[in-house]
Write an enzyme that holds these catalytic residues in place. Structure first.
Site, short mmCIF file in Angstrom:
data_model
loop_
_atom_site.label_atom_id
_atom_site.label_comp_id
_atom_site.label_asym_id
_atom_site.label_seq_id
_atom_site.Cartn_x
_atom_site.Cartn_y
_atom_site.Cartn_z
N TRP A 3 -49.66 -81.50 6.55
CA TRP A 3 -50.32 -82.70 6.00
C TRP A 3 -51.77 -82.77 6.45
O TRP A 3 -52.57 -83.49 5.87
CB TRP A 3 -49.57 -83.98 6.39
CG TRP A 3 -49.71 -84.39 7.84
CD1 TRP A 3 -49.37 -83.67 8.94
CD2 TRP A 3 -50.25 -85.63 8.34
NE1 TRP A 3 -49.64 -84.36 10.10
CE2 TRP A 3 -50.19 -85.58 9.77
CE3 TRP A 3 -50.78 -86.77 7.75
CZ2 TRP A 3 -50.63 -86.62 10.59
CZ3 TRP A 3 -51.22 -87.82 8.58
CH2 TRP A 3 -51.14 -87.73 9.98
N ASP A 4 -52.11 -81.99 7.46
CA ASP A 4 -53.48 -81.93 7.98
C ASP A 4 -54.49 -81.72 6.84
O ASP A 4 -55.58 -82.27 6.86
CB ASP A 4 -53.64 -80.74 8.94
CG ASP A 4 -52.66 -80.73 10.09
OD1 ASP A 4 -51.54 -81.23 9.92
OD2 ASP A 4 -53.01 -80.19 11.15
N LYS B 205 -48.99 -89.85 20.98
CA LYS B 205 -49.64 -88.54 20.90
C LYS B 205 -50.92 -88.61 20.07
O LYS B 205 -51.93 -88.00 20.39
CB LYS B 205 -48.66 -87.56 20.25
CG LYS B 205 -49.17 -86.14 20.13
CD LYS B 205 -48.14 -85.25 19.45
CE LYS B 205 -48.61 -83.83 19.30
NZ LYS B 205 -47.71 -83.03 18.46
N GLN B 206 -50.86 -89.32 18.96
CA GLN B 206 -52.00 -89.33 18.05
C GLN B 206 -51.98 -90.60 17.21
O GLN B 206 -50.96 -91.28 17.16
CB GLN B 206 -51.93 -88.12 17.12
CG GLN B 206 -50.80 -88.15 16.13
CD GLN B 206 -50.49 -86.76 15.58
OE1 GLN B 206 -49.70 -86.04 16.18
NE2 GLN B 206 -51.10 -86.42 14.46
N GLU C 176 -45.77 -87.92 17.25
CA GLU C 176 -44.57 -87.09 17.43
C GLU C 176 -43.95 -87.25 18.81
O GLU C 176 -42.98 -86.55 19.13
CB GLU C 176 -44.91 -85.62 17.16
CG GLU C 176 -45.23 -85.36 15.70
CD GLU C 176 -45.56 -83.91 15.41
OE1 GLU C 176 -45.87 -83.17 16.36
OE2 GLU C 176 -45.52 -83.52 14.22
C1 BGC Z 1 -49.40 -82.85 15.08
C2 BGC Z 1 -49.13 -82.92 13.61
C3 BGC Z 1 -49.85 -81.80 12.91
C4 BGC Z 1 -49.52 -80.45 13.54
C5 BGC Z 1 -50.38 -79.35 12.99
C6 BGC Z 1 -49.01 -81.47 15.61
O1 BGC Z 1 -49.31 -81.37 16.97
O2 BGC Z 1 -48.67 -83.82 15.79
O3 BGC Z 1 -49.56 -84.16 13.10
O4 BGC Z 1 -49.52 -81.78 11.57
O5 BGC Z 1 -49.77 -80.51 14.92
O6 BGC Z 1 -51.72 -79.59 13.25
#
Ligand code: BGC
Length: 794
Positions: free
Chosen positions: A368-369, A612-613, A499
């Site tokens: 999804w990035d 985490k984000q 996550e």
């Molecule tokens: C992130 C995801 C992301 C993936 C690839 C993961 O660490 O939590 O949001 O899609 O990395 O960049």
């Protein structure tokens, strides 16, 4: 850790040699041209720690899933863009002894990535155990002008002795992936020959487990052909060489007797073609030879010149200039450079892996990035079709996304786009993510909205967009369920963008993006119906769309979705029950326990309140136009202190939102973190590869954040401020038919309309028109500092 590169506006410079940090350097000095790329591996023998990585866009292997406990619905394989035949070798033996850079003394080492001109150079003196010294200088690039050509110029001079040198130029197809699930090698030899050029054709193995299941295994063919030119003290030489072949390997070997201070220069030209673009072996071979003829005809200098010109074009569109802070300048250029190296948008079948061509992690495949973090960069800095191709990629995967949803039990044309994919099939094999991180579906819908809003191209809906939106909406409509106690729709058992929580109920971001998608789909249906009646009929037929019944249900969901909220704190809840956790700000985590994902058990992470984000804040960024500033600020000050930013995708979003709410200091702090994430190795993992997709976020934190760029009332709008530490910054935007340059310093803002049409825009919310090739100058308004809410003690 980290190689601590020198600060420089255009170059990445490593001016010391440390063999133990070679893997870090390999990531940072990676090269690419959209069609292929490789890590900054050395040309020489090197027996120290190294991750060899050469990647060809679209060339993958379906590596059979390996998990502890099989769960129905798991994908059969993890598709990975695999480590491909390695063509960069220029290996030397000196008087019969291998020149192994891990075993000799290296003096005056300097490695430079010239981002303006797009090449990597390196120079050093190697001192052998007996005191003999060789001076070495190399330049390497992957042509941006012809993306199937790479070239190396390699110079070697014995400084204090006459040398018997053997130079081995090779193509090594006997490579493997460090992350191969079963330790297998993925390549087989097809053809090796030395006429008309030395070349090696390899193919990826067929995945037997797929064939046994009666499925077709993908198989790719790759041709690597090369040729050389030799000069001694600038005079071209005709030198007899020998060839050595062994399975999946070909080398051309030269022997030279060099006098002291004589310089041997070797040019190695390589062409790499793959069956991603050429359908039969004959074409693959011929194209590789044709490329080599071109390369040899042009010669190294001309080839390099064309490459530099191609980079020049890219920089003309996408450069950002920062005055007053060289570290920040270097950081932003590094991000822009890497994004341009990874994806050029020329091909509809390619996409952007989170690590691009710089490492194995994430398999080089699509997340999804792309939609959430990268699309805006390409929308604004490249011709329109570049961003469009990213959307078409997903459109082409729609049938697979429908199939994917079917596998999980959904029906009636509902689509769940994969979390990870290269061919449309889901490849991620952790249940918490594969099955639960469904918010990715929303990002794909949001990208359609974003593209159309930016380009004012609603006709895209009729051509492609609406089909995707209907399918995604159908998924949301089936994924929600009615909660009797709540008398609301709920979405249970999900993983949000954060996550560090799994299997949560009612993740606010997921619930919000689900209903937003339903709303946007309804609007889009009306638009297409009214403006493109024939297309609408075609879509209804193709998708078997029962407008009345389906949209009635969608409306009911929109009106009755549950959104977790805490009335006491007056904040959105990341998910139901979030406040039951022990809420302690991340500043209290001892430094030696960070990043927590490298120090804490997964169990402890899951139970903790740490994020985490960006999660709620990701939603407030996407949908800021649906919230007032006070709400955005309150939630920012609650969630930011709880966020550990252990995904590279995190600081950029928080930085943009900090700019929005007028917290310049926080915006700048987080900006630095995203812009120099890899150069300064914040997350202590750069050796695995660069965080390419987060680089799109960095670009946004400058343009959307400090630049305050938005689309408002169908016009482009800016509300810029320059961070305290900088004197000024400027960036260019390709907006519809206009090219604009925005310059901001402490006192003024200058917007140049570099196009032939007048433009209507907003600056600090006031409307202006700028005539063609004219400018608008205004006083810079420093964003007023809003009250900073403190939810926690420092
Ligand atoms: C992130 C995801 C992301 C993936 C690839 C993961 O660490 O939590 O949001 O899609 O990395 O960049």
């Amino acid at each position: 850790m980290g190689i601590k590169v020198k600060h420089h506006p255009w170059n990445i410079i490593q001016d010391f040699w440390d063999p133990d940090l070679q893997e870090d350097a390999e990531a940072i000095f990676s090269l690419g041209n959209g069609k292929m790329g490789h890590r900054g591996n050395l040309e020489e023998y090197f027996s120290g720690p190294t991750l060899q990585g050469t990647y060809i866009a679209g060339v993958y292997y379906p590596d059979k899933t390996r998990v502890g406990w099989w769960k129905n619905g798991y994908p059969d394989y993890f598709a990975k863009i695999i480590n491909a035949p390695d063509w960069r070798g220029v290996k030397t033996t000196v008087n019969g002894v291998k020149l192994d850079l891990a075993k000799v003394k290296i003096i005056d080492f300097e490695r430079v990535l010239d981002m303006k001109q797009g090449f990597l150079s390196k120079s050093f003196i190697a001192e052998l155990n007996n005191g003999q010294r060789l001076k070495i200088h190399s330049i390497r690039f992957l042509s941006m002008a012809n993306d199937e050509i790479g070239a190396i110029k390699y110079e070697i001079t014995p400084l204090n002795f006459g040398a018997d040198l053997q130079i081995i130029l090779d193509i090594d197809g006997d490579v493997k992936n460090r992350d191969a699930n079963y330790g297998e090698k993925f390549w087989e030899e097809v053809e090796i020959d030395i006429e008309p050029f030395p070349y090696l054709i390899t193919r990826t193995k067929k995945a037997e487990f797929l064939e046994k299941k009666g499925k077709k295994s993908p198989q790719f063919y790759v041709c690597n052909a090369f040729d050389t030119q030799i000069f001694i003290d600038n005079l071209q030489q005709t030198v007899i060489s020998e060839f050595k072949t062994q399975p999946k390997y070909i080398a051309q070997i030269y022997n030279f007797k060099l006098k002291q201070n004589q310089t041997l220069t070797i040019y190695k030209y390589v062409s790499v073609t793959s069956s991603v673009f050429y359908k039969d072996l004959e074409q693959l071979r011929c194209k590789a030879f044709e490329n080599l003829d071109i390369a040899l005809g042009l010669g190294f200098d001309e080839l390099l010149k064309q490459h530099i010109q191609a980079w020049d074009e890219k920089w003309k569109q996408s450069d950002i200039v920062i005055q007053g802070d060289v570290a920040a300048q270097q950081g932003i250029r590094f991000n822009i450079f890497q994004l341009n190296q990874t994806y050029t948008g020329k091909y509809k079948n390619l996409n952007i892996g989170p690590k691009g061509f710089t490492g194995e992690k994430y398999g080089g495949v699509t997340y999804w990035d792309t939609e959430a973090f990268c699309l805006p960069f390409y929308l604004s800095t490249a011709p329109r079709e570049v961003a469009r191709n990213l959307l078409i990629y997903r459109y082409n995967h729609l049938p697979k996304a429908i199939e994917n949803a079917q596998k999980l039990g959904f029906s009636g044309g509902a689509a769940l786009y994969p979390m990870v994919t290269i061919n449309g099939e889901e490849c991620h094999n952790e249940w918490e993510i594969t099955f639960e991180e469904i918010h990715r579906n929303g990002a794909i819908a949001y990208a359609i909205y974003n593209y159309i809003r930016y380009n004012d191209e609603p006709q895209y809906l009729a051509q492609y967009g609406l089909e995707v939106l209907i399918a995604i909406s159908r998924f949301w409509a089936q994924r929600v369920n009615w909660s009797k106690p709540k008398k609301k729709y709920v979405i249970l058992g999900v993983t949000g963008p954060n996550e560090y929580e799994n299997n949560v109920n009612n993740n606010w971001y997921t619930n919000y993006i689900a209903t937003w998608t339903l709303r946007y789909t309804l609007e889009s249906i009306n638009y297409v119906k009214q403006n493109f009646g024939d297309d609408y009929k075609r879509i209804v037929q193709k998708t078997n769309f029962d407008e009345e019944t389906e949209t009635l249900h969608w409306r009911h969901i929109i009106e009755n979705m549950y959104y977790p909220y805490d009335e006491n704190l007056n904040i959105i809840l990341q998910q139901e029950g979030y406040l039951d956790k022990e809420i302690v700000p991340a500043s209290k985590i001892p430094e030696n326990q960070r990043p927590i994902n490298q120090h804490w058990s997964w169990d402890r992470i899951l139970r903790s309140c740490y994020i985490k984000q960006a999660d709620v804040i990701q939603g407030l960024f996407f949908f800021e136009h649906e919230f007032d500033l006070e709400t955005i600020a309150r939630n920012f000050y609650f969630y930011e202190p709880l966020t550990v930013h252990e995904s590279s995708l995190s600081p950029s979003i928080y930085s943009i939102v900090a700019s929005k709410i007028g917290d310049e200091q926080k915006a700048y702090e987080l900006y630095l973190r995203t812009a120099r994430l890899d150069l300064d190795d914040y997350n202590k993992e750069v050796r695995e590869g660069l965080h390419i997709t987060s680089m799109g976020g960095t670009w946004m934190s400058l343009t959307y954040g400090f630049g305050g760029m938005r689309i408002k009332n169908n016009r482009i709008a800016f509300s810029p401020f320059v961070p305290q530490k900088w004197q000024s910054f400027s960036f260019k935007i390709n907006f519809r038919n206009w090219l604009l340059k925005i310059y901001v310093d402490k006192k003024s803002v200058l917007i140049d309309n570099l196009s032939d049409e007048p433009i209507d825009l907003y600056l600090y919310d006031k409307p202006y028109t700028i005539k063609p090739h004219d400018s608008l100058r205004a006083k810079a308004q420093h964003v007023k500092h809003k009250t900073q809410l403190a939810f926690f003690d420092k």
